[in-house]
Scaffold this active site. Structure first.
Site, PDB file in Angstrom:
ATOM      1  N   ARG A 151      67.364  35.051   0.688  1.00  0.00           N
ATOM      2  CA  ARG A 151      66.190  35.889   0.414  1.00  0.00           C
ATOM      3  C   ARG A 151      65.956  35.931  -1.092  1.00  0.00           C
ATOM      4  NH1 ARG A 151      65.711  41.939  -0.481  1.00  0.00           N
ATOM      5  NH2 ARG A 151      63.464  42.272  -0.372  1.00  0.00           N
TER       6      ARG A 151
ATOM      7  N   HIS B  59      58.359  41.765  -5.416  1.00  0.00           N
ATOM      8  CA  HIS B  59      59.577  42.507  -5.736  1.00  0.00           C
ATOM      9  C   HIS B  59      59.364  43.108  -7.136  1.00  0.00           C
ATOM     10  CE1 HIS B  59      64.038  42.938  -4.529  1.00  0.00           C
ATOM     11  NE2 HIS B  59      63.896  43.659  -5.627  1.00  0.00           N
TER      12      HIS B  59
ATOM     13  N   GLU C 218      60.474  47.430  -0.939  1.00  0.00           N
ATOM     14  CA  GLU C 218      60.664  48.849  -1.265  1.00  0.00           C
ATOM     15  C   GLU C 218      59.459  49.505  -1.920  1.00  0.00           C
ATOM     16  OE1 GLU C 218      64.230  49.149  -3.614  1.00  0.00           O
ATOM     17  OE2 GLU C 218      65.522  48.652  -1.921  1.00  0.00           O
TER      18      GLU C 218
ATOM     19  N   ASN D  69      66.665  47.923   3.461  1.00  0.00           N
ATOM     20  CA  ASN D  69      67.664  47.918   2.390  1.00  0.00           C
ATOM     21  C   ASN D  69      68.423  49.233   2.459  1.00  0.00           C
ATOM     22  OD1 ASN D  69      66.468  45.530   1.630  1.00  0.00           O
ATOM     23  ND2 ASN D  69      65.541  46.333  -0.245  1.00  0.00           N
TER      24      ASN D  69
ATOM     25  N   TYR E 198      71.824  51.371   0.982  1.00  0.00           N
ATOM     26  CA  TYR E 198      72.935  51.485   0.038  1.00  0.00           C
ATOM     27  C   TYR E 198      73.790  52.721   0.267  1.00  0.00           C
ATOM     28  CZ  TYR E 198      70.980  47.596  -2.491  1.00  0.00           C
ATOM     29  OH  TYR E 198      70.536  46.340  -2.813  1.00  0.00           O
TER      30      TYR E 198
ATOM     31  N   GLU F 204      69.024  44.043   2.297  1.00  0.00           N
ATOM     32  CA  GLU F 204      69.896  44.299   1.141  1.00  0.00           C
ATOM     33  C   GLU F 204      70.960  45.294   1.546  1.00  0.00           C
ATOM     34  OE1 GLU F 204      68.016  45.668  -2.490  1.00  0.00           O
ATOM     35  OE2 GLU F 204      66.447  44.150  -2.338  1.00  0.00           O
TER      36      GLU F 204
HETATM   37  C1  PNW Z   1      66.993  47.962  -4.760  1.00  0.00           C
HETATM   38  N1  PNW Z   1      67.004  54.349  -5.711  1.00  0.00           N
HETATM   39  O1  PNW Z   1      66.559  48.871  -5.714  1.00  0.00           O
HETATM   40  C2  PNW Z   1      66.249  46.693  -5.125  1.00  0.00           C
HETATM   41  O2  PNW Z   1      65.560  46.096  -4.079  1.00  0.00           O
HETATM   42  C3  PNW Z   1      67.068  45.699  -5.883  1.00  0.00           C
HETATM   43  O3  PNW Z   1      66.212  44.932  -6.674  1.00  0.00           O
HETATM   44  C4  PNW Z   1      68.146  46.409  -6.673  1.00  0.00           C
HETATM   45  O4  PNW Z   1      68.834  45.567  -7.545  1.00  0.00           O
HETATM   46  C5  PNW Z   1      69.089  47.051  -5.671  1.00  0.00           C
HETATM   47  O5  PNW Z   1      68.386  47.908  -4.789  1.00  0.00           O
HETATM   48  C6  PNW Z   1      70.243  47.832  -6.295  1.00  0.00           C
HETATM   49  O6  PNW Z   1      69.737  48.920  -7.016  1.00  0.00           O
HETATM   50  C7  PNW Z   1      66.711  50.230  -5.646  1.00  0.00           C
HETATM   51  O7  PNW Z   1      67.242  54.935  -6.798  1.00  0.00           O
HETATM   52  C8  PNW Z   1      66.807  50.897  -6.845  1.00  0.00           C
HETATM   53  O8  PNW Z   1      66.847  55.005  -4.640  1.00  0.00           O
HETATM   54  C9  PNW Z   1      66.901  52.261  -6.859  1.00  0.00           C
HETATM   55  C10 PNW Z   1      66.891  52.973  -5.672  1.00  0.00           C
HETATM   56  C11 PNW Z   1      66.782  52.303  -4.471  1.00  0.00           C
HETATM   57  C12 PNW Z   1      66.697  50.927  -4.462  1.00  0.00           C
END
Ligand code: PNW
Length: 445
Positions: A81, A125, A170, A296, A298, A352
């Site tokens: 991707r 992006h 996002e 995505n 995290y 992601e």
């Molecule tokens: C994503 N938050 O970004 C992006 O899709 C990527 O480009 C990035 O490198 C990756 O996650 C890691 O950060 C985010 O603060 C950045 O909620 C910030 C947030 C969420 C996603």
């Protein structure tokens, strides 16, 4: 309950990948006719990037394409991707297209095909042409139409070799972090602006899908949302209500229009006069059926009525180097919630998932990133668990192939399964790359 080994819990047609984005890895910011993006401009503002860095060189992927293609192939993934830099394709976003603008991606896509790897391209992006920002950016309805033109141009040239096309990565981050919080490009701070931007992003997604389908696009078409499982800090009614509203502003604000054709009523009421202007036909356009949803994930989001930030580290909970709580169960919870909330949920790809960790130091030519291996294993396990509960999971992609420009954190946070030395630009697979490679080998059987 006894469980089959992790790799046996995924079907043979499952899509396994690694992910990157153009601004974060390519560099070559002023080459081959590329125009300025809002991130090129934003990085010049003092104090906004932690290490005062930019994307002018980044990982120099633009000049190291063949080496990086071999690196991707060496992992044994069946998908990659990446994103396309809009200002390479149409330098100011509205004038002439750059005749060499897609040459690099043409080589990338052919290189993936030659190695038997599916190409998944994201159109936006975040690196919007600065020329469009100068005309109002995503706050302007014209940008919606410029996006559709750009999408059609990409599909005309590359569509025959793209397994998937993602309109936006996002949209919440673009709208909220870029236009309300002001910590990402274009650095604006207005809730009203952010709400209008979110609507235009969604609308451009829907209109692009319509246009690409009319053009006979062969790729799977969808969008990528950043989603967290959102829970109240306590069982107190005020916290429960606050978590519900946060979920409406974060997840439902995007997923409800896409799958139900309407914005959530509580978030709309909360916005009041800041609610976006929505024209007749917009909601139906946004609710185009999608071939897949990209998610995505995290961390989870813990919400209290006081608005106080949930300090996972202070509570002794495991966190990554971003101080994001490591909570794999949240991924299962989120996926099951999506299945229960949206009858029309298409196949879901985790587009992601990954982390930045403190054990990312290169020593004696190795990075022993055991924390990342744990993170990946437990989150892949969470995906398997969701699948067992009936969520239509179709793929999983690690963020990220290699260490790269982590937006406002600059190069200080490393998400790669491959280490990048920013002096020499040498790539060194970390222990986690070896773990993923072995996992995929086992899965292939
Ligand atoms: C994503 N938050 O970004 C992006 O899709 C990527 O480009 C990035 O490198 C990756 O996650 C890691 O950060 C985010 O603060 C950045 O909620 C910030 C947030 C969420 C996603």
């Amino acid at each position: 309950m006894s469980q089959a080994p992790l790799h046996l819990q995924f079907p043979p047609n499952f899509v396994w990948g690694v992910a990157t984005s153009s601004f974060q890895i390519e560099g070559a910011a002023h080459e081959a006719g590329k125009g300025e993006s809002i991130w090129d401009r934003f990085c010049k503002q003092p104090g906004v990037i932690a290490d005062a860095s930019d994307g002018i060189v980044a990982c120099d992927h633009f000049h190291r394409l063949e080496e990086d293609l071999d690196l991707i192939a060496s992992l044994g993934v069946n998908a990659y991707r990446f994103s396309i830099a809009w200002p390479r394709v149409r330098p100011d976003g509205h004038g002439a297209f750059n005749p060499q603008g897609l040459d690099f991606y043409d080589r990338l896509v052919d290189g993936l095909k030659a190695r038997g790897i599916q190409a998944w391209a994201t159109l936006n992006h975040w690196d919007l042409p600065q020329g469009l920002q100068d005309l109002g950016g995503w706050n302007s309805r014209d940008t919606v139409h410029r996006f559709v033109e750009y999408a059609r141009h990409v599909n005309d040239r590359l569509g025959d070799r793209l397994a998937g096309i993602t309109t936006h990565n996002e949209p919440w981050v673009v709208a909220t972090l870029g236009h309300d919080k002001g910590i990402f490009a274009p650095g604006l701070k207005s809730r009203k602006l952010a709400a209008q931007v979110s609507h235009h992003l969604l609308l451009s997604h829907g209109l692009a899908l319509q246009a690409l389908r009319a053009d006979g696009a062969k790729s799977q078409l969808g969008i990528v949302l950043n989603l967290a499982s959102t829970v109240p800090a306590t069982a107190m009614p005020a916290d429960v209500a606050a978590a519900q509203l946060a979920d409406s502003h974060g997840r439902r604000w995007y997923a409800d229009p896409l799958f139900k054709g309407e914005y959530p009523a509580d978030a709309l009421a909360d916005l009041g006069a800041d609610a976006p202007v929505v024209e007749a036909g917009d909601m139906a356009a946004i609710a185009q059926p999608m071939d897949y949803l990209g998610v995505n994930y995290y961390t989870r989001s813990v919400v209290s009525a006081s608005g106080e930030e949930w300090n996972a580290k202070g509570r002794g909970l495991p966190v990554s180097d971003m101080d994001w709580e490591i909570y794999p169960q949240g991924l299962t919870d989120l996926l099951v919630l999506l299945k229960n909330d949206y009858a029309a949920l298409p196949p879901v790809y985790i587009t992601e998932n990954g982390g930045a960790f403190k054990d990312d130091q290169l020593s004696h030519g190795r990075v022993q990133d055991d924390d990342r291996i744990d993170y990946l294993r437990t989150h892949i396990g969470a995906v398997a668990k969701a699948m067992q509960q009936g969520v239509p999971m179709a793929g999983y992609m690690v963020w990220s192939l290699m260490d790269n420009f982590e937006w406002a954190s600059g190069y200080l946070k490393r998400f790669g399964i491959v280490h990048v030395d920013y002096e020499t630009l040498a790539r060194t697979p970390k222990a986690s790359a070896g773990w993923y490679q072995q996992f995929l080998k086992d899965w292939r059987g």
